[in-house]
Design a protein around this motif. Structure first.
Motif, PDB file in Angstrom:
ATOM      1  N   TYR A 173       0.827  -1.209   0.000  1.00 56.99           N
ATOM      2  CA  TYR A 173       0.000   0.000   0.000  1.00 56.99           C
ATOM      3  C   TYR A 173       0.860   1.258   0.000  1.00 56.99           C
ATOM      4  O   TYR A 173       0.544   2.237  -0.682  1.00 56.99           O
ATOM      5  N   LEU A 174       1.952   1.247   0.754  1.00 56.45           N
ATOM      6  CA  LEU A 174       2.841   2.409   0.776  1.00 56.45           C
ATOM      7  C   LEU A 174       3.465   2.641  -0.592  1.00 56.45           C
ATOM      8  O   LEU A 174       3.527   3.783  -1.070  1.00 56.45           O
ATOM      9  N   ALA A 175       3.909   1.581  -1.238  1.00 59.41           N
ATOM     10  CA  ALA A 175       4.500   1.722  -2.576  1.00 59.41           C
ATOM     11  C   ALA A 175       3.472   2.218  -3.581  1.00 59.41           C
ATOM     12  O   ALA A 175       3.774   3.075  -4.425  1.00 59.41           O
ATOM     13  N   ALA A 176       2.233   1.732  -3.482  1.00 53.90           N
ATOM     14  CA  ALA A 176       1.185   2.179  -4.402  1.00 53.90           C
ATOM     15  C   ALA A 176       0.838   3.644  -4.173  1.00 53.90           C
ATOM     16  O   ALA A 176       0.593   4.389  -5.122  1.00 53.90           O
ATOM     17  N   SER A 177       0.826   4.086  -2.909  1.00 51.82           N
ATOM     18  CA  SER A 177       0.491   5.491  -2.636  1.00 51.82           C
ATOM     19  C   SER A 177       1.606   6.418  -3.096  1.00 51.82           C
ATOM     20  O   SER A 177       1.348   7.564  -3.479  1.00 51.82           O
ATOM     21  N   ASP A 205       9.443   0.382   8.163  1.00 49.34           N
ATOM     22  CA  ASP A 205       8.845   0.102   6.850  1.00 49.34           C
ATOM     23  C   ASP A 205       8.440   1.389   6.146  1.00 49.34           C
ATOM     24  O   ASP A 205       8.635   1.536   4.936  1.00 49.34           O
ATOM     25  N   ILE A 206       7.884   2.332   6.903  1.00 46.88           N
ATOM     26  CA  ILE A 206       7.474   3.619   6.314  1.00 46.88           C
ATOM     27  C   ILE A 206       8.694   4.370   5.799  1.00 46.88           C
ATOM     28  O   ILE A 206       8.693   4.931   4.707  1.00 46.88           O
ATOM     29  N   ARG A 207       9.759   4.358   6.589  1.00 49.88           N
ATOM     30  CA  ARG A 207      10.979   5.057   6.167  1.00 49.88           C
ATOM     31  C   ARG A 207      11.594   4.395   4.934  1.00 49.88           C
ATOM     32  O   ARG A 207      12.037   5.077   4.013  1.00 49.88           O
ATOM     33  N   LYS A 238       7.539  10.884   2.420  1.00 52.16           N
ATOM     34  CA  LYS A 238       8.018  12.217   2.804  1.00 52.16           C
ATOM     35  C   LYS A 238       6.999  12.960   3.666  1.00 52.16           C
ATOM     36  O   LYS A 238       7.370  13.760   4.504  1.00 52.16           O
ATOM     37  N   LYS A 239       5.715  12.725   3.425  1.00 52.61           N
ATOM     38  CA  LYS A 239       4.660  13.414   4.182  1.00 52.61           C
ATOM     39  C   LYS A 239       4.148  12.484   5.268  1.00 52.61           C
ATOM     40  O   LYS A 239       3.307  11.627   5.023  1.00 52.61           O
ATOM     41  N   LEU A 240       4.670  12.646   6.480  1.00 55.01           N
ATOM     42  CA  LEU A 240       4.310  11.778   7.596  1.00 55.01           C
ATOM     43  C   LEU A 240       3.905  12.643   8.771  1.00 55.01           C
ATOM     44  O   LEU A 240       4.582  13.607   9.103  1.00 55.01           O
ATOM     45  N   GLY A 241       2.789  12.297   9.372  1.00 57.61           N
ATOM     46  CA  GLY A 241       2.318  13.025  10.550  1.00 57.61           C
ATOM     47  C   GLY A 241       1.918  12.058  11.640  1.00 57.61           C
ATOM     48  O   GLY A 241       1.434  10.961  11.376  1.00 57.61           O
ATOM     49  N   PHE A 242       2.139  12.461  12.880  1.00 60.24           N
ATOM     50  CA  PHE A 242       1.748  11.646  14.030  1.00 60.24           C
ATOM     51  C   PHE A 242       0.418  12.165  14.565  1.00 60.24           C
ATOM     52  O   PHE A 242       0.272  13.353  14.824  1.00 60.24           O
TER      53      PHE A 242
END
Length: 149
Positions: free
Chosen positions: A97-101, A129-131, A136-140
Motif C-alpha cells: 500500500y505504501l509503494a502504491a500510494s 517500513d514507512i521510512r 516524505k509526508k508523515l504526521g503523528f
C-alpha cells in the motif's frame, strides 16, 4: 610502594617487636584500580537503536495547512494489529500500500497513530517500513494530549 624499618635497640639487636616492618602500602594500587575502572565505565559505548525520522518543525503561530483530500492513516492497536485506513493488514500488505500510494502524482499525507499500549517493537518495525518506502509526508496523530507538558 613504601617500606618502614624500625630502629635497632641500643644493644644493636632487634627484638621480635622491633623487627623491620615490611608491609606494602596498597593505597596507591587501589587508587589506580579505581581510576582504571572509572575509565572503562566511561568508555563503554551506549547501546541505542533508533529509526531517524525528519519531522517538519512549524511555528505555532501559523495556521494549520488546508485539509488534504487524500490522506491515509496507519494505526497500531494495543494487540499489535496494523490497520490501513481502518482495515487490518499485515506488514507485507502495508509495504505494498505504501509503494502504491507513492506512485501517485501527488503523494498523499500518511497519518501514523499508534495506540499507547502498543508494543514498541511493532511500532518501530512499522516506522522502519514507512521510512524504507520513502514516505516524505508523515504526521503523528494523537500527540495532542501531551501538548500541555
Amino acid at each position: 610502594m613504601a617500606l618502614s624499618f624500625a630502629r635497632p635497640d641500643s644493644a644493636g639487636g632487634n627484638t621480635p617487636q622491633d623487627a623491620p616492618m615490611a608491609d606494602m602500602n596498597t593505597t596507591p594500587l587501589i587508587d589506580v584500580m579505581l581510576v582504571l575502572l572509572i575509565m572503562f565505565i566511561i568508555t563503554i559505548p551506549i547501546q541505542t537503536h533508533s529509526v531517524g525520522i525528519d519531522l517538519p518543525q512549524t511555528p505555532k503561530e501559523l495556521l494549520p495547512p488546508p485539509i488534504d483530500t487524500v490522506k491515509n492513516r496507519v494505526g497500531i492497536d494495543a494487540q499489535g494489529v496494523i490497520r490501513w485506513n481502518g482495515a487490518a493488514v499485515d506488514r507485507l500488505t502495508l509495504r505494498r500500500y505504501l509503494a502504491a500510494s507513492l506512485r501517485l502524482t501527488v503523494e498523499p499525507e500518511l497519518q501514523f497513530q499508534p495506540d499507547a499500549a502498543a508494543r514498541y517493537v511493532v511500532v518501530d518495525e512499522v516506522l522502519a517500513d514507512i521510512r524504507r518506502a520513502g514516505v516524505k509526508k508523515l504526521g503523528f496523530i494523537g500527540n495532542e494530549r501531551y501538548a500541555s507538558f
